[in-house]
Design a protein around this motif. Structure first.
Motif, mmCIF file in Angstrom:
data_model
loop_
_atom_site.group_PDB
_atom_site.id
_atom_site.type_symbol
_atom_site.label_atom_id
_atom_site.label_comp_id
_atom_site.label_asym_id
_atom_site.label_seq_id
_atom_site.Cartn_x
_atom_site.Cartn_y
_atom_site.Cartn_z
ATOM 1 N N GLN A 334 1.284 -1.199 -0.230
ATOM 2 C CA GLN A 334 0.073 -0.286 0.033
ATOM 3 C C GLN A 334 1.074 1.186 -0.025
ATOM 4 O O GLN A 334 0.267 2.288 -1.010
ATOM 5 N N ARG A 335 2.111 1.208 0.409
ATOM 6 C CA ARG A 335 3.078 2.321 1.230
ATOM 7 C C ARG A 335 3.712 2.635 -0.273
ATOM 8 O O ARG A 335 3.460 3.968 -0.758
ATOM 9 N N TRP A 338 0.555 3.822 -3.032
ATOM 10 C CA TRP A 338 0.555 5.967 -2.898
ATOM 11 C C TRP A 338 1.609 6.639 -3.150
ATOM 12 O O TRP A 338 1.149 7.138 -3.662
ATOM 13 N N ASN A 342 1.903 9.419 -6.087
ATOM 14 C CA ASN A 342 1.248 10.611 -5.175
ATOM 15 C C ASN A 342 2.284 11.246 -5.572
ATOM 16 O O ASN A 342 2.799 12.883 -5.372
ATOM 17 N N TRP A 354 -0.789 8.680 2.662
ATOM 18 C CA TRP A 354 -1.031 6.965 2.207
ATOM 19 C C TRP A 354 -1.901 5.443 3.143
ATOM 20 O O TRP A 354 -2.075 4.549 2.068
ATOM 21 N N ASP A 357 -5.676 6.379 2.821
ATOM 22 C CA ASP A 357 -6.139 6.030 1.769
ATOM 23 C C ASP A 357 -6.394 4.720 1.397
ATOM 24 O O ASP A 357 -6.889 3.935 0.584
#
Length: 516
Positions: A334-335, A338, A342, A354, A357
């Motif tokens: 996920q990190r 993101w 971004n 992060w 979201d």
């Protein structure tokens, strides 16, 4: 003339044996009739041996076993006596749901004006008066203020509204920045081998206080008095004699002093939540000490439950064969996604964006399972009018307690309920039914109804942020030289998340990915 009473009494008793026997028989019979009439239709009482003490020892040793046994014998409605107090307990999800739905709103907002309404019906199970009584005996709010129902209801409403999902999200952004900073500071001063409780509790405690009150709040100075106050919470709740509570009352006064001094000085760095609720108190002409008293309840809620949940999430997962590996994989994915999408430049508050979201299905499941597994929530209600519940008669003025943990530990609803299963709440994995019917309230770690924890929206995000940040910054593994394992401290039963007895020894190192 004088009488020798030592000789007269035996003679009188001897001559009136029959009369005395008749009077004694009538008195006993009358008592049994009245007692039988009083007990008619009442919830069954779990048998005990020692008067006053009741079932206290058994509850201290194995409360899950006591409630399971009582439910098997009597069904989901029964009485238990312990330490001189007798309560009716409810252990069935459907009956608990009915109690939670039974609520009368004393006042409602109409348009922008806060208008008091008169409602003729009286709710059956009442909570507001209990909440106000607890504010007085546990958190020390002045009696005259607690008697001002209108003022108390007004600030309760402001408090509830300020902790809605949108309000909680604003605090999450603050919390993420402070949590990142506090975790980094803790790691800077941490030996490679340490106790898990220190790794978790120190940064989590400071970050939560800073998120709500800003850095002008003396977080570290408050830690020791808060710890003592929290240890005595159950004894304060029982309203024991003051000489037995002196240690805890002194700690509470120290905590109130620190908080009152905080509000007496500039604190522009506080959260919008704190500002809004404080303004309601000031507008009502509350003293600074009354405002401090009120916020002590928030401080206790912040520090007593969510931190314990964070501890158990790591502690329980470390004891699983897979350890923290799968959760770390999800967090890293996920990190990294993101950051790729971004392209962030600054570290400041975007350090938790992060997380906010992301969806994190496994981490979310682990959080929900830890709350189910470790929570012991007793939702108490005052019987406001005589009623029947589960086929039994309840008297006006007595108390009923919804034991939500019994639902969490019900093997008909949850597979292997006594086992911590991290994947239990993954999407599409759970069908929670009993007797062929869906159980919508199969998990109630925050209670329910009017007494449902108002901070639940913040708490869920807080846990996700803290765990994701911690595991993105630090490697945590069990110390292979230590065999100590934490157990539940049942002495805190009923207040929320159980604290541990004992601890885990862990090896901690920094990860190279500890940014953003």
């Amino acid at each position: 003339m004088s009488f020798d009473l030592s000789k007269t009494y035996p003679i009188l008793i001897e001559r009136n044996k029959a009369l005395i026997a008749i009077i004694g028989f009538l008195a006993f019979t009358t008592y049994k009739i009245i007692d039988r009439r009083n007990q008619y239709g009442r919830p069954p009482l779990l048998k005990y041996t020692i008067p006053w003490l009741g079932s206290a020892i058994e509850l201290g040793r194995d409360p899950d076993g006591v409630f399971k046994k009582a439910t098997a014998i009597f069904g989901p409605v029964f009485r238990i006596k312990a330490a001189g107090k007798e309560f009716t307990y409810i252990t069935a999800a459907d009956i608990i749901s009915n109690i939670y739905r039974d609520a009368k709103v004393r006042s409602r907002p109409i348009a922008i004006i806060y208008t008091r309404l008169t409602i003729d019906c009286i709710q059956t199970f009442e909570y507001t008066s209990i909440r106000i009584e607890m504010a007085h005996i546990i958190f020390g709010m002045s009696k005259h203020l607690c008697d001002d129902m209108s003022s108390m209801e007004h600030i309760f409403k402001a408090h509830h509204d300020a902790l809605n999902p949108a309000g909680a999200l604003k605090i999450h952004h603050r919390y993420g920045a402070f949590a990142y900073e506090c975790i980094q500071n803790t790691l800077d001063n941490l030996p490679s081998t340490t106790k898990l409780s220190y790794l978790i509790k120190s940064p989590a405690y400071d970050a939560a206080l800073y998120a709500f009150f800003g850095k002008t709040y003396p977080a570290q100075e408050s830690y020791d008095p808060f710890k003592i106050f929290d240890e005595g919470f159950i004894m304060l709740q029982m309203n024991l004699p003051r000489f037995m509570l002196r240690k805890y009352l002194n700690a509470r006064e120290k905590l109130i002093d620190l908080t009152e001094n905080y509000f007496a000085n500039p604190h522009e760095d506080c959260s919008e939540f704190t500002h809004d609720v404080e303004e309601v108190g000031r507008d009502a002409k509350w003293s600074l000490r009354d405002i401090a008293n009120f916020f002590i309840g928030d401080i206790w809620a912040l520090q007593s439950n969510a931190i314990q949940a964070a501890y158990w999430i790591i502690a329980l997962q470390l004891q699983k064969p897979e350890g923290l590996g799968k959760i770390i994989e999800e967090i890293d994915m996920q990190r990294n996604n993101w950051i790729k999408d971004n392209n962030p430049i600054t570290q400041d508050e975007t350090c938790c964006q992060w997380i906010l979201d992301g969806s994190f299905p496994l981490l979310t499941s682990v959080i929900q399972e830890a709350l189910r597994y470790c929570a012991v929530v007793f939702s108490i209600r005052l019987v406001a009018k005589e009623t029947t519940l589960g086929g039994y008669r309840l008297r006006k003025g007595e108390y009923v307690i919804c034991n939500t943990r019994s639902v969490h530990m019900d093997g008909d609803i949850h597979n292997n309920p006594t086992e911590f299963i991290p994947e239990r709440y993954l999407p599409g994995t759970g069908k929670y039914t009993k007797n062929g019917r869906t159980v919508p309230n199969h998990s109630m770690p925050f209670g329910g109804g009017i007494s449902m924890c108002e901070g639940r929206h913040f708490a869920m995000g807080e846990l996700k942020i803290f765990i994701a940040l911690l595991l993105s910054i630090a490697n945590i593994e069990l110390d292979p030289t230590s065999s100590e394992r934490p157990q539940f401290n049942w002495a805190h039963m009923g207040t929320g998340l159980l604290p541990p007895i004992g601890d885990l020894s862990v090896c901690v190192t920094r990860r190279s990915t500890g940014t953003l």
